[in-house]
Design a protein around this motif. Structure first.
Motif, PDB file in Angstrom:
ATOM      1  N   SER A  14       0.909  -1.298  -0.022  1.00  0.00           N
ATOM      2  CA  SER A  14       0.005  -0.257  -0.173  1.00  0.00           C
ATOM      3  C   SER A  14       0.890   1.256   0.031  1.00  0.00           C
ATOM      4  N   VAL A  15       0.570   2.218  -0.913  1.00  0.00           N
ATOM      5  CA  VAL A  15       1.196   3.501  -0.924  1.00  0.00           C
ATOM      6  C   VAL A  15       0.536   4.449  -0.254  1.00  0.00           C
ATOM      7  N   LEU A  16       0.981   4.973   0.801  1.00  0.00           N
ATOM      8  CA  LEU A  16       0.276   5.706   2.007  1.00  0.00           C
ATOM      9  C   LEU A  16       0.028   7.169   1.386  1.00  0.00           C
ATOM     10  N   PRO A  17      -0.633   7.901   2.216  1.00  0.00           N
ATOM     11  CA  PRO A  17      -1.037   9.502   1.821  1.00  0.00           C
ATOM     12  C   PRO A  17       0.282  10.192   2.215  1.00  0.00           C
ATOM     13  N   HIS A  18       0.362  11.259   1.485  1.00  0.00           N
ATOM     14  CA  HIS A  18       1.479  12.199   1.456  1.00  0.00           C
ATOM     15  C   HIS A  18       2.073  12.415   2.934  1.00  0.00           C
ATOM     16  N   ASP A  19       1.894  12.822   4.003  1.00  0.00           N
ATOM     17  CA  ASP A  19       2.134  13.139   5.072  1.00  0.00           C
ATOM     18  C   ASP A  19       2.345  12.045   6.193  1.00  0.00           C
ATOM     19  N   SER A  20       2.258  10.749   5.727  1.00  0.00           N
ATOM     20  CA  SER A  20       2.315   9.601   6.649  1.00  0.00           C
ATOM     21  C   SER A  20       3.871   9.651   7.011  1.00  0.00           C
ATOM     22  N   TYR A  21       4.088   8.801   7.998  1.00  0.00           N
ATOM     23  CA  TYR A  21       5.507   8.429   8.504  1.00  0.00           C
ATOM     24  C   TYR A  21       6.192   7.623   7.545  1.00  0.00           C
ATOM     25  N   ALA A  22       5.664   6.878   6.884  1.00  0.00           N
ATOM     26  CA  ALA A  22       6.110   6.106   5.970  1.00  0.00           C
ATOM     27  C   ALA A  22       5.583   6.231   4.503  1.00  0.00           C
ATOM     28  N   ASP A  23       5.929   5.833   3.456  1.00  0.00           N
ATOM     29  CA  ASP A  23       5.753   6.081   2.193  1.00  0.00           C
ATOM     30  C   ASP A  23       4.872   4.633   1.786  1.00  0.00           C
ATOM     31  N   VAL A  24       5.411   3.575   1.995  1.00  0.00           N
ATOM     32  CA  VAL A  24       4.557   2.306   1.599  1.00  0.00           C
ATOM     33  C   VAL A  24       4.629   1.231   2.797  1.00  0.00           C
ATOM     34  N   VAL A  25       3.825   0.603   2.760  1.00  0.00           N
ATOM     35  CA  VAL A  25       3.731  -0.628   3.926  1.00  0.00           C
ATOM     36  C   VAL A  25       3.540  -1.765   2.878  1.00  0.00           C
ATOM     37  N   PHE A  26       4.038  -2.844   3.489  1.00  0.00           N
ATOM     38  CA  PHE A  26       3.907  -4.210   2.748  1.00  0.00           C
ATOM     39  C   PHE A  26       4.158  -5.401   3.692  1.00  0.00           C
ATOM     40  N   GLU A  27       3.628  -6.419   3.216  1.00  0.00           N
ATOM     41  CA  GLU A  27       3.876  -7.532   3.989  1.00  0.00           C
ATOM     42  C   GLU A  27       4.790  -8.569   3.616  1.00  0.00           C
ATOM     43  N   TRP A  28       5.492  -9.001   4.531  1.00  0.00           N
ATOM     44  CA  TRP A  28       6.433 -10.212   4.233  1.00  0.00           C
ATOM     45  C   TRP A  28       6.528 -11.274   5.413  1.00  0.00           C
TER      46      TRP A  28
END
Length: 155
Positions: free
Chosen positions: A30-44
């Motif tokens: 998931s690409v996160l909204p602009h002012d989030s702490y991270a840019d992308v979250v993914f599962e591994w």
């Protein structure tokens, strides 16, 4: 202002390039909204990881043709360092080479890679190594917190 818009476009294209790569190896990206702490979250392996993406599009002549990645927050922030725990990994995207390098958050201000070294890096291997570093650090921190003496209030 044209430079600012161009910089934002380069940043966004790096986010999408990293998300596209991750989507080939993970069912959840998931690409996160602009002012989030991270840019992308993914599962591994059934665990979520937060990624801060940094990119460069300039080869530095003074560094003998290397690429420099600034790992601090952009803009005029009072403190440019990311607080610990806001991201697990950095994804470094080199626009001229269309190459991604993953590294664990190591609290550095930045890092520099030579052109010939970037070309040799396997992106998937760098992702797996960075995840291993993050997991090892978390295990060590948990172990240390379990072994440290507990303090009680009122003493």
């Amino acid at each position: 202002m044209a430079g600012s818009r161009s910089t934002k476009r380069y940043g966004k294209s790096a986010e999408f390039a990293v998300a596209a790569f991750l989507s080939k190896h993970s069912d959840l990206v998931s690409v996160l909204p602009h002012d989030s702490y991270a840019d992308v979250v993914f599962e591994w392996n059934n665990k979520l990881y937060r990624v801060q993406i940094k990119s460069t599009n300039v080869r530095r002549k003074e560094s003998q043709g290397s690429y420099r990645f600034d790992l601090r927050k952009g803009g005029n922030n009072r403190t440019r360092h990311y607080p610990r725990g806001q991201q697990d990994l950095f994804a470094l995207y080199c626009h001229p080479l269309e190459k991604i390098i993953f590294i664990a958050d190591n609290r550095q201000n930045g890092c520099t890679y030579r052109h010939e070294d970037i070309v040799k890096i396997d992106t998937l291997e760098s992702l797996e190594a960075a995840i291993q570093q993050v997991d090892n650090r978390e295990k060590m921190e948990k172990l240390m917190s379990e072994k440290s003496p507990k303090t009680r209030g009122g003493a």
